[in-house]
Each structure stands twice: as structure tokens, then as C-alpha cells.
Design a protein around this motif. Structure first.
Motif, PDB file in Angstrom:
ATOM      1  N   UNK A 165       0.878  -1.294   0.170  1.00  0.00           N
ATOM      2  CA  UNK A 165       0.158  -0.116  -0.015  1.00  0.00           C
ATOM      3  C   UNK A 165       0.926   1.032  -0.104  1.00  0.00           C
ATOM      4  N   UNK A 166       2.008   1.280   0.556  1.00  0.00           N
ATOM      5  CA  UNK A 166       2.788   2.448   0.919  1.00  0.00           C
ATOM      6  C   UNK A 166       3.735   2.695  -0.362  1.00  0.00           C
ATOM      7  N   UNK A 167       4.001   1.642  -1.103  1.00  0.00           N
ATOM      8  CA  UNK A 167       4.743   1.914  -2.291  1.00  0.00           C
ATOM      9  C   UNK A 167       3.572   2.197  -3.513  1.00  0.00           C
ATOM     10  N   UNK A 168       2.443   1.776  -3.398  1.00  0.00           N
ATOM     11  CA  UNK A 168       1.501   2.166  -4.378  1.00  0.00           C
ATOM     12  C   UNK A 168       1.114   3.775  -4.277  1.00  0.00           C
ATOM     13  N   UNK A 169       1.320   4.011  -2.809  1.00  0.00           N
ATOM     14  CA  UNK A 169       0.966   5.499  -2.804  1.00  0.00           C
ATOM     15  C   UNK A 169       2.124   6.560  -3.103  1.00  0.00           C
ATOM     16  N   UNK A 170       3.345   5.846  -3.443  1.00  0.00           N
ATOM     17  CA  UNK A 170       4.350   6.791  -3.818  1.00  0.00           C
ATOM     18  C   UNK A 170       5.524   6.691  -3.012  1.00  0.00           C
ATOM     19  N   UNK A 171       5.527   5.861  -2.032  1.00  0.00           N
ATOM     20  CA  UNK A 171       6.599   5.699  -1.039  1.00  0.00           C
ATOM     21  C   UNK A 171       7.696   4.558  -1.424  1.00  0.00           C
ATOM     22  N   UNK A 172       8.572   5.257  -2.554  1.00  0.00           N
ATOM     23  CA  UNK A 172       9.282   4.198  -3.337  1.00  0.00           C
ATOM     24  C   UNK A 172      10.808   4.117  -2.594  1.00  0.00           C
ATOM     25  N   UNK A 173      10.983   4.915  -1.613  1.00  0.00           N
ATOM     26  CA  UNK A 173      12.272   4.880  -0.847  1.00  0.00           C
ATOM     27  C   UNK A 173      11.848   4.567   0.737  1.00  0.00           C
ATOM     28  N   UNK A 197      10.884  -5.294  -5.757  1.00  0.00           N
ATOM     29  CA  UNK A 197      10.082  -6.049  -6.781  1.00  0.00           C
ATOM     30  C   UNK A 197       9.219  -4.930  -7.579  1.00  0.00           C
ATOM     31  N   UNK A 198       8.734  -4.106  -6.896  1.00  0.00           N
ATOM     32  CA  UNK A 198       7.890  -3.074  -7.159  1.00  0.00           C
ATOM     33  C   UNK A 198       8.698  -1.505  -7.775  1.00  0.00           C
ATOM     34  N   UNK A 199      10.061  -1.742  -7.927  1.00  0.00           N
ATOM     35  CA  UNK A 199      10.798  -0.705  -8.378  1.00  0.00           C
ATOM     36  C   UNK A 199      11.343  -0.006  -7.365  1.00  0.00           C
ATOM     37  N   UNK A 200      11.080  -0.223  -6.209  1.00  0.00           N
ATOM     38  CA  UNK A 200      11.566   0.983  -4.949  1.00  0.00           C
ATOM     39  C   UNK A 200      12.983   0.484  -4.394  1.00  0.00           C
ATOM     40  N   UNK A 201      13.454   1.152  -3.521  1.00  0.00           N
ATOM     41  CA  UNK A 201      14.898   1.225  -3.130  1.00  0.00           C
ATOM     42  C   UNK A 201      14.661   1.295  -1.535  1.00  0.00           C
ATOM     43  N   UNK A 202      15.750   0.577  -1.010  1.00  0.00           N
ATOM     44  CA  UNK A 202      15.863   0.533   0.591  1.00  0.00           C
ATOM     45  C   UNK A 202      17.255   1.333   0.695  1.00  0.00           C
ATOM     46  N   UNK A 203      16.831   2.633   1.661  1.00  0.00           N
ATOM     47  CA  UNK A 203      18.263   3.311   1.559  1.00  0.00           C
ATOM     48  C   UNK A 203      19.115   3.075   2.767  1.00  0.00           C
TER      49      UNK A 203
END
Length: 419
Positions: A165-173, A197-203
């Protein structure tokens, strides 16, 4: 049916005893009834006591009462013990219960490191372990067992729900604040896999002691990372403390979102909607879902000081109910492997989780729910905490059967890619 509740927490020593006192709820002779002895093992005095604790014992007793009302021909005893969130204590108490006290099945067991230890002891003794309080998906993955059922939630389902849900809302880092034990590591691992998998990153990530007393340094490090989402890979009292500290540091006012990866209604009740409003979370149960959950929860509250049940406590109720159904079908509780096989064979159906199944790897499948904490102006009462954002079907929430690496599965499952 005889239903004796042995209500005792651990003794004061490092290796707790299971039953110092006994209360007889039904003194009729058992006769030919099938004898069953259950142990409810959890945190009764620490950071997870509100999640499970004495409330889980109440839930187990309610399940025994409902089984009796349904005509189950069983003589059931319940023991309670405190594992103190220590794997060695939990394993020792489980071993004592199985070897000395005649316990047939252990329920609840929050704290993933303790659950994994009890999982191993249960398999060695060929007993039954039905976990409702721990999160690690390893219980149905690399460390799955023919003697274990993982009932309520796991780290994969939490990642798919809140993380998705967070990634879908734009939370990609993301930046993780992670409890330094098995659950924290597992939920960070599974949420990271979803983010990538959904194109985000862990900083970045920082580990905190378990339990932790000061979250300020970790949260300041998370703020400095610039990540859009700060993921709290902890639970219970630690999550409550972290959310309160985040509010003090004005984390969300600085533009970062806070994601609680394991939140229980008791946590939000303690925080209040004033502090927790807008927090997105995933749970498999909420007291106000429907008429059946409301009816059970009102009954539970009458028995437990007005408190509504958590998902872990609901899982104890449902797990005990289904376990007793399997024992009655077999007319015996002695062979744990046979009992778990029967639990998997029988479809599940209870008022709290509805209809479901238990897979070959021991994973209980049911819907999960994505919730958002209400604003104070929206809440109509002390326990009116959530609004439902989405229902996540069990087939989507939990990891596919052929992706967990469970070694007890047959080769045919791996070849056919069964779910």
C-alpha cells in the motif's frame, strides 16, 4: 465436558513452571471423554503482554466453552506460562510441558525467536504447535514442520499489505528501524523484497535492541536518510514507543511517512487516534468487522475488563476451536503429527476468520485487511479505531506454497507450482 483452567504464569525463576494454581470450571468426572491438555505460552509481563498475555488464555477458555456447547466429547485442561520473550525459556517450558506435564498442544507464542525454538521442540516430541502471535514466515518456509500450524498472520502478508500500500501511494524509498531479533529481521527481509520487486529502494536500516528503551537516535538516522517511508519493523510496546517518539520528533510533519509493519488494535488503543491517526496497517482481524466479530468481542470484553481482543487473541480462539475439532475426529490428542494432518484435512470455519484452509506447509489461509487509523473526529468510541481501506484475499496476501522452501512438501508440489 470437563474444562479445567490452570491459570498460572511462570514461577519467578529463569525456567518457569507451567501451572502453580488450578481452578476447576467443571468438576464432573471425565468418564470416557478424550483427555486433552493445552498450553498457552506467551509474554505475560513484557512488551507483548497486551497483544497476547492473559487475554489469550481467556480466548482459549472461550474456545473450550464453545466446543463443549457444540457437544465435543473432550476433557480439556489449559495451562498458561510466560516465556519472557527468551527462546531458551520458551523451549525449556515447552519441553517441560510435553515431557512432564502431559501437554498435547501449545498455542499463541508471540516473539518469532521463541516460536522457532518451540517449533523445533514440538517436532522432536511429536506434539502440536499452533502459533497465532509470532510473525516470521520461516515457520512455513525453511523451518516448516509437520507438527506446526501458523494461524494468524506472517511477515509476507504484512509486507504485501502495508508495504504494498505504501509503495502504491508513492513511497518508493524506505529506511527501516528494525528490532534486533527474528521477527524484525524477517519483516524487513520480506518487505524489502516487495519494495524491490515494485521498483523501489531501501536506503538503509538500523537495528534496535529488543526490547528498546530509546528510539530517538534510530529515528533521527531515519530522518537524515531522506527516505519517503520509515518502516517500523517491530511490534507491541516497541512500536508504541517508536510511534510516540516519531510524533515528538515531528517525523510526518517533515514529509516522511511512518509505516507500522506489525500493528495491533491494542497498540492503537494505547496510542489513541490523536497520535496514530492516518497510520496504515494490515491485520487479519478487527473486532468491528461484522456481526460475528462484534458478538465475540463483546463477550470477550465482559470477561477481560472491557478490552477488545487483538488479532493474536482471536487466533488463539479460532486455532483452539479447530484443533479440538480435529482431536474429536481422531478420538485422540496423542499423536501430534496425526492431529495436524487432520487439521489440514478439515476446512476451517469460525466466527472470527470465516471459512478457510490450512495448507500442506502449515499456513492458515484467510483474508487480510488494510486499515487506516481514524481521525479523532471520526472515532465514535474508545475502541472505534480503524476504517477499512481494502480486503486482501488470502491467496494474494500469503506467499505461494511453492515459494517458501518448506522441506516437508512433496516434489510434486514444487513441480506443479501449486499454491
Amino acid at each position: 465436558m470437563l474444562a479445567r483452567l490452570l491459570l498460572a504464569a511462570a514461577l519467578a525463576g529463569p525456567l518457569p513452571a507451567g501451572a502453580a494454581d488450578a481452578q476447576t470450571a467443571d468438576a464432573r468426572p471425565a468418564g470416557t471423554r478424550v483427555p486433552v491438555r493445552i498450553g498457552v505460552l506467551n509474554d505475560r509481563s513484557g512488551v507483548y503482554a497486551d497483544i497476547s498475555g492473559e487475554g489469550s488464555v481467556v480466548a482459549a477458555r472461550m474456545a473450550v466453552e464453545d466446543a463443549r456447547a457444540a457437544g465435543r466429547d473432550l476433557a480439556v485442561e489449559i495451562l498458561a506460562g510466560d516465556h519472557q520473550n527468551k527462546p531458551e525459556v520458551g523451549a525449556s517450558l515447552a519441553r517441560q510441558w510435553f515431557d512432564r506435564d502431559g501437554v498435547d498442544a501449545v498455542f499463541d507464542v508471540p516473539t518469532s525467536s521463541v516460536a522457532l525454538a518451540v517449533n523445533q521442540v514440538t517436532r522432536e516430541r511429536n506434539k502440536v504447535f499452533v502459533d497465532s502471535g509470532a510473525g516470521t514466515a520461516d515457520l512455513t518456509g525453511a523451518q516448516c514442520s509437520p507438527n506446526t500450524v501458523h494461524w494468524t498472520f506472517d511477515t509476507v502478508a504484512l509486507a504485501n499489505g502495508t508495504g504494498g500500500a505504501m509503495v502504491k501511494r508513492g513511497g518508493d524509498t524506505w529506511f527501516f528501524v528494525t528490532a534486533d531479533y527474528a521477527f524484525g529481521e524477517a519483516v524487513q527481509r520480506d518487505t524489502t523484497a516487495l519494495i524491490v520487486r515494485r521498483g523501489g529502494r531501501v536506503l538503509g536500516a538500523v537495528k534496535t535492541p529488543f526490547p528498546a528503551s530509546d528510539f530517538a537516535p534510530s529515528l533521527r538516522q531515519a530522518q537524515a536518510s531522506g527516505a519517503k517511508v520509515i518502516g517500523l519493523a517491530n511490534a507491541g510496546g516497541d512500536t508504541i514507543s517508536a510511534v510516540r517518539e516519531a510524533a515528538r520528533l515531528r517525523v510526518t510533519e517533515g514529509g516522511q511517512a511512518l509505516a507500522g509493519l506489525l500493528i495491533f488494535s491494542s497498540d492503537i488503543h494505547a496510542l489513541t487516534p490523536r497520535v496514530a491517526q492516518g497510520l496504515v496497517l494490515t491485520e487479519p482481524f478487527y473486532w468491528d468487522l461484522n456481526d460475528a466479530t462484534r458478538g465475540f468481542s463483546e463477550r470477550f470484553a465482559r470477561l477481560f475488563g472491557g478490552k477488545k481482543p487483538t488479532a493474536a487473541q482471536a487466533g488463539v480462539y479460532a486455532g483452539v476451536l479447530h484443533y479440538l475439532r480435529a482431536v474429536e475426529a481422531l478420538k485422540s490428542a496423542k499423536d501430534g503429527g496425526q492431529v495436524v494432518a487432520k487439521m489440514k484435512e478439515l476446512p476451517t470455519d469460525d466466527p472470527l476468520f470465516g471459512k478457510g484452509t490450512i495448507r500442506a506447509d502449515g499456513r492458515k489461509i484467510h483474508d487480510m485487511y488494510l486499515f487506516e487509523v481514524k481521525k479523532p473526529s471520526e472515532s465514535k468510541g474508545e475502541w472505534d479505531l480503524y476504517r477499512t481501506l481494502a480486503t486482501i484475499p488470502g491467496s494474494d496476501a500469503f506467499r505461494p506454497l511453492n515459494q517458501g522452501g518448506c522441506p516437508i512438501l512433496g516434489r510434486a508440489v514444487e513441480v506443479n507450482g501449486a499454491k
